[in-house]
Enzyme design. Sequence first.
Site, PDB file in Angstrom:
ATOM      1  N   TYR A  60     -75.752  -0.723  -1.030  1.00 52.86           N
ATOM      2  CA  TYR A  60     -76.281   0.101   0.059  1.00 52.86           C
ATOM      3  C   TYR A  60     -77.752   0.457  -0.146  1.00 52.86           C
ATOM      4  O   TYR A  60     -78.493   0.613   0.830  1.00 52.86           O
ATOM      5  CB  TYR A  60     -75.422   1.351   0.258  1.00 52.86           C
ATOM      6  CG  TYR A  60     -74.205   1.035   1.096  1.00 52.86           C
ATOM      7  CD1 TYR A  60     -74.290   1.015   2.487  1.00 52.86           C
ATOM      8  CD2 TYR A  60     -72.985   0.724   0.512  1.00 52.86           C
ATOM      9  CE1 TYR A  60     -73.196   0.698   3.268  1.00 52.86           C
ATOM     10  CE2 TYR A  60     -71.884   0.406   1.285  1.00 52.86           C
ATOM     11  CZ  TYR A  60     -71.992   0.391   2.664  1.00 52.86           C
ATOM     12  OH  TYR A  60     -70.920   0.057   3.448  1.00 52.86           O
ATOM     13  N   HIS A 112     -71.359   5.778  13.428  1.00 50.89           N
ATOM     14  CA  HIS A 112     -70.934   5.182  12.158  1.00 50.89           C
ATOM     15  C   HIS A 112     -71.723   5.738  10.968  1.00 50.89           C
ATOM     16  O   HIS A 112     -71.722   5.138   9.889  1.00 50.89           O
ATOM     17  CB  HIS A 112     -71.066   3.657  12.210  1.00 50.89           C
ATOM     18  CG  HIS A 112     -70.039   3.019  13.101  1.00 50.89           C
ATOM     19  ND1 HIS A 112     -70.173   1.735  13.599  1.00 50.89           N
ATOM     20  CD2 HIS A 112     -68.865   3.481  13.586  1.00 50.89           C
ATOM     21  CE1 HIS A 112     -69.120   1.447  14.359  1.00 50.89           C
ATOM     22  NE2 HIS A 112     -68.319   2.491  14.361  1.00 50.89           N
ATOM     23  N   CYS A 123     -67.330  16.535  -2.909  1.00 52.79           N
ATOM     24  CA  CYS A 123     -67.354  17.779  -2.126  1.00 52.79           C
ATOM     25  C   CYS A 123     -67.962  17.618  -0.746  1.00 52.79           C
ATOM     26  O   CYS A 123     -67.964  18.577   0.044  1.00 52.79           O
ATOM     27  CB  CYS A 123     -68.078  18.886  -2.894  1.00 52.79           C
ATOM     28  SG  CYS A 123     -69.883  18.688  -2.983  1.00 52.79           S
ATOM     29  N   CYS A 148     -74.247  14.765  -7.456  1.00 51.87           N
ATOM     30  CA  CYS A 148     -74.358  15.928  -6.574  1.00 51.87           C
ATOM     31  C   CYS A 148     -74.948  17.113  -7.342  1.00 51.87           C
ATOM     32  O   CYS A 148     -74.556  17.387  -8.483  1.00 51.87           O
ATOM     33  CB  CYS A 148     -72.967  16.269  -6.038  1.00 51.87           C
ATOM     34  SG  CYS A 148     -72.895  17.785  -5.054  1.00 51.87           S
ATOM     35  N   THR A 189     -73.987  -5.247  21.083  1.00 47.60           N
ATOM     36  CA  THR A 189     -72.741  -4.896  20.409  1.00 47.60           C
ATOM     37  C   THR A 189     -71.629  -5.835  20.843  1.00 47.60           C
ATOM     38  O   THR A 189     -71.553  -6.224  22.019  1.00 47.60           O
ATOM     39  CB  THR A 189     -72.336  -3.433  20.681  1.00 47.60           C
ATOM     40  OG1 THR A 189     -71.034  -3.184  20.143  1.00 47.60           O
ATOM     41  CG2 THR A 189     -72.347  -3.107  22.164  1.00 47.60           C
TER      42      THR A 189
END
EC number: 2.3.1.286
Length: 251
Positions: A60, A112, A123, A148, A189
Amino acid sequence: MASLQSASHVVVFTGAGVSAESDIPTFRDALSGLWERFDPAELATPQAFRHDPALVWGWYEWRRMKVLQAQPNAAHRAIVELARRVPKLSLITQNVDDLHERAGSTQVIHVHGSLHAPRCFACARPYVGLVDMPVEPEEGRRIEPPRCLHCHGKVRPGVVWFSEMLPETTLRQAFAAARDCDCLLSIGTSGVVQPAAQIPHLALEHGATVVHINRQPVASQHAREISLVGPAGELLPVLLRQAFTDPVGAE
């Protein structure tokens, strides 16, 4: 186009085809390097992140780098111009990049999620420590996700993965816009990814005209459904000129 010119509320619903015109790879594109060995769909699941978070986070971050290197295209800019021309415009996108925002669109509904809004896997609190321009090798690499700041859980991409539900509030907002509009432009799309694929159908059911703009023809199921075939970056500017600047009666 008369239906666009007279519309009081236009919904623009965009998919991967719009981002692809800015050279952002889609899930269907062939990959190289580390990613050549993986089906992208296999990396886009909570199970994949639990099994190998460094692989998924690296994938990602590579995608986010591609987005940050890209620029909005003529389709993104035409949507901004359309918003200036109509009384109300709602922009709903299945894309997880920020090209609509960088082109000048505001209040974009990301059904999305977004590559630019990571959150804690444990969390769910937002994480704000992403680097603006990661320097990622083209061949890809594994990267341990950040932690985090609240619970020290692993940070995950802020996108909706396969098997996950779309954010309820976001989906409700998108569906409400589709029911309320009198013209919907469905751009780039495939119209097969549920539940977002319901959006054009909801607009039709509530009396709107639906215009599909895609490189592949879309079969019209209704008299108020129109299919325009070609790149969005070429067709959208022409559509705007015809609707708002051509003289009445011009060919």
